[in-house]
Design a protein around this motif. Structure first.
Motif, PDB file in Angstrom:
ATOM      1  N   ARG A  70     -32.565  69.906  -0.217  1.00 29.91           N
ATOM      2  CA  ARG A  70     -33.261  68.680  -0.677  1.00 29.91           C
ATOM      3  C   ARG A  70     -34.210  67.785  -1.153  1.00 29.91           C
ATOM      4  O   ARG A  70     -33.864  67.364  -2.007  1.00 29.91           O
ATOM      5  CB  ARG A  70     -33.132  68.353   0.674  1.00 29.91           C
ATOM      6  N   GLN A  73     -31.971  68.800  -5.102  1.00 32.63           N
ATOM      7  CA  GLN A  73     -30.862  67.969  -5.558  1.00 32.63           C
ATOM      8  C   GLN A  73     -31.599  66.930  -5.564  1.00 32.63           C
ATOM      9  O   GLN A  73     -31.282  66.449  -6.506  1.00 32.63           O
ATOM     10  CB  GLN A  73     -30.289  67.688  -3.470  1.00 32.63           C
ATOM     11  N   VAL A  74     -32.454  66.493  -4.821  1.00 29.67           N
ATOM     12  CA  VAL A  74     -33.369  64.826  -5.375  1.00 29.67           C
ATOM     13  C   VAL A  74     -33.734  65.464  -6.944  1.00 29.67           C
ATOM     14  O   VAL A  74     -33.950  64.534  -7.852  1.00 29.67           O
ATOM     15  CB  VAL A  74     -34.490  64.306  -5.082  1.00 29.67           C
ATOM     16  N   LEU A  76     -32.796  68.045  -9.316  1.00 25.19           N
ATOM     17  CA  LEU A  76     -31.908  67.344 -10.398  1.00 25.19           C
ATOM     18  C   LEU A  76     -31.219  66.163  -9.969  1.00 25.19           C
ATOM     19  O   LEU A  76     -30.917  65.893 -11.645  1.00 25.19           O
ATOM     20  CB  LEU A  76     -30.651  68.291  -9.590  1.00 25.19           C
ATOM     21  N   GLU A  77     -31.094  65.131  -9.121  1.00 21.71           N
ATOM     22  CA  GLU A  77     -30.032  64.209 -10.032  1.00 21.71           C
ATOM     23  C   GLU A  77     -31.577  63.347 -10.655  1.00 21.71           C
ATOM     24  O   GLU A  77     -31.035  62.623 -11.629  1.00 21.71           O
ATOM     25  CB  GLU A  77     -30.272  62.885  -7.555  1.00 21.71           C
ATOM     26  N   THR A  78     -32.578  62.863 -10.200  1.00 18.31           N
ATOM     27  CA  THR A  78     -33.449  62.665 -10.939  1.00 18.31           C
ATOM     28  C   THR A  78     -33.673  63.273 -12.379  1.00 18.31           C
ATOM     29  O   THR A  78     -34.030  62.270 -13.327  1.00 18.31           O
ATOM     30  CB  THR A  78     -35.001  62.848 -10.353  1.00 18.31           C
ATOM     31  N   ALA A  80     -31.608  64.124 -13.975  1.00 19.43           N
ATOM     32  CA  ALA A  80     -30.149  64.082 -14.428  1.00 19.43           C
ATOM     33  C   ALA A  80     -29.962  62.651 -15.189  1.00 19.43           C
ATOM     34  O   ALA A  80     -29.652  62.425 -16.238  1.00 19.43           O
ATOM     35  CB  ALA A  80     -28.895  64.196 -13.859  1.00 19.43           C
ATOM     36  N   LEU A  81     -30.600  61.356 -14.236  1.00 14.97           N
ATOM     37  CA  LEU A  81     -30.890  60.382 -14.195  1.00 14.97           C
ATOM     38  C   LEU A  81     -31.620  60.201 -15.260  1.00 14.97           C
ATOM     39  O   LEU A  81     -31.526  59.265 -16.083  1.00 14.97           O
ATOM     40  CB  LEU A  81     -31.039  59.777 -13.556  1.00 14.97           C
ATOM     41  N   ARG A  84     -29.976  60.929 -19.191  1.00 12.41           N
ATOM     42  CA  ARG A  84     -29.209  59.753 -19.249  1.00 12.41           C
ATOM     43  C   ARG A  84     -29.383  58.978 -19.958  1.00 12.41           C
ATOM     44  O   ARG A  84     -29.408  58.076 -20.818  1.00 12.41           O
ATOM     45  CB  ARG A  84     -27.834  60.021 -18.054  1.00 12.41           C
TER      46      ARG A  84
END
Length: 134
Positions: A70, A73-74, A76-78, A80-81, A84
């Motif tokens: 978990r 995943q948090v 990696l998402e952070t 990536a955002l 971007r």
């Protein structure tokens, strides 16, 4: 009968009747039935002891791996955002902007050092420190 030990058992009336009925079948004997039953019971008990010993640890490890998954995943998402967002608002530096590139390299080095300090100290930015921790 060599290699076998004689035991005297006391069974309840109803259980004794069931054993007699099973032993009356062709090819069955009380000794064979009881030996199979005791072997099965001992095997189950041994397996149960192993399960009891390791199930608690395996449950904790499963929970820990779930939390790690978990958290990853948090993260990696952070990341990536953030990438971007940064790419969408920052304009690229020109080839001749040596001061801008030097400042970028300096900021990147400071960032890498800060990450190293955080990891080495066991601190986490997104999770508040517990009582008694810096």
């Amino acid at each position: 009968m060599s290699g076998k030990v004689r035991h005297q058992l006391f069974l309840s009336g109803p259980l004794s009747e069931k054993l007699e009925a099973l032993a009356a079948r062709p090819g069955a004997s009380k000794s064979a039935i009881l030996e199979d039953a005791v072997t099965a019971w001992l095997n189950r008990r041994g397996a149960s002891e192993l399960e009891d010993r390791f199930s608690c640890r395996l449950d904790r490890m499963t929970l820990a791996l779930g939390r790690i998954d978990r958290d990853t995943q948090v993260i990696l998402e952070t990341l990536a955002l953030f990438i971007r967002f940064e790419l969408s608002i920052q304009s690229p530096l020109s080839e001749g902007d040596h001061a801008g590139r030097a400042l970028g390299a300096k900021r990147f080095e400071a960032f890498v050092q800060q990450v190293g300090r955080q990891v080495a100290g066991g601190r986490r930015t997104l999770i508040p420190a517990k009582e008694g921790q810096p």
